[in-house]
Design a protein around this motif. Sequence first.
Motif, short mmCIF file in Angstrom:
data_model
loop_
_atom_site.label_atom_id
_atom_site.label_comp_id
_atom_site.label_asym_id
_atom_site.label_seq_id
_atom_site.Cartn_x
_atom_site.Cartn_y
_atom_site.Cartn_z
N PHE A 225 -20.16 -94.57 -58.43
CA PHE A 225 -20.13 -94.91 -59.86
C PHE A 225 -20.81 -96.26 -60.09
O PHE A 225 -21.62 -96.42 -61.00
CB PHE A 225 -18.69 -94.91 -60.36
N ALA A 226 -20.51 -97.23 -59.23
CA ALA A 226 -21.13 -98.55 -59.34
C ALA A 226 -22.65 -98.45 -59.17
O ALA A 226 -23.42 -99.10 -59.90
CB ALA A 226 -20.55 -99.51 -58.30
N LEU B 248 -24.13 -97.01 -62.36
CA LEU B 248 -24.18 -98.02 -63.41
C LEU B 248 -25.28 -99.04 -63.17
O LEU B 248 -26.02 -99.40 -64.09
CB LEU B 248 -22.83 -98.73 -63.52
N TYR C 62 -28.37 -99.66 -65.60
CA TYR C 62 -28.51 -100.99 -66.18
C TYR C 62 -29.90 -101.56 -65.90
O TYR C 62 -30.55 -102.09 -66.79
CB TYR C 62 -27.42 -101.92 -65.63
N VAL D 131 -21.55 -105.41 -63.61
CA VAL D 131 -21.60 -103.96 -63.55
C VAL D 131 -20.79 -103.45 -62.36
O VAL D 131 -20.01 -102.50 -62.46
CB VAL D 131 -23.06 -103.47 -63.49
N ALA E 35 -17.08 -101.13 -62.39
CA ALA E 35 -16.86 -99.86 -61.69
C ALA E 35 -15.63 -99.87 -60.79
O ALA E 35 -15.07 -98.81 -60.51
CB ALA E 35 -18.09 -99.51 -60.87
N ALA F 170 -22.43 -99.00 -71.13
CA ALA F 170 -22.42 -97.80 -70.28
C ALA F 170 -22.04 -96.55 -71.06
O ALA F 170 -22.52 -95.45 -70.78
CB ALA F 170 -21.49 -97.99 -69.10
N SER G 134 -25.24 -95.33 -72.72
CA SER G 134 -26.41 -95.12 -71.88
C SER G 134 -26.62 -93.63 -71.65
O SER G 134 -25.74 -92.95 -71.11
CB SER G 134 -26.20 -95.81 -70.53
N VAL H 142 -26.08 -92.74 -67.93
CA VAL H 142 -24.67 -92.66 -67.52
C VAL H 142 -24.04 -91.40 -68.10
O VAL H 142 -23.36 -90.65 -67.40
CB VAL H 142 -23.90 -93.93 -67.93
#
Length: 192
Positions: A65-66, A69, A73, A88, A92, A145, A148, A151
Amino acid sequence: MFNDLSTPLSLLATRRSGKPRDLVAPGPDLPELRQMLAIAARTPDHGKIAPWRFIIVRDDQRDAFAALLAQAYRAERPDAPAADLAGVEQFAHQAPALVVVMSSPRHDHKVPVWEQELSAGAAAMNLLHAAHAMGYAGGWLTGWAAFSPQVRDAFGTAAERIAGFLFIGTPARALDERPRPDLDRVISEWQG
């Protein structure tokens, strides 16, 4: 006034949002989280179409997930400073449990999309109430997020929207009581 959490009014009157960065273990285990989501699904839903979905992001998926993101980003902000990317990463990994609430309206249904979107918001709020009733705190975040497309596409389709990232855990410190609106300013009586 309402300090006995065994009554429904006390639960409603004492629920507060926890800052996700301040939510620590223990968090709900999967059976508890599923119970919370079953309660969240008991939301007003004109047409009985369930225009929302819940996506659990497990602990073992937080690094992925990180990475998602960070990639999104950087795609939107190629010159982002390292401090932004660290934020960011922190986003997460905060709180022990994370549920992404998706607004999934059916555009071909007679129920207006606006009502379906309101139902998604009500489902998210029910999740926060359920977390509180089970002894946890929750924080509902959106931020860049949630808006986005990259995302969103990782969790759903172009027809859906991220209603929020709901982080759940145990408060590391007492939750602050935020100022509430002056009721005389937000409540009126219709005079016809």
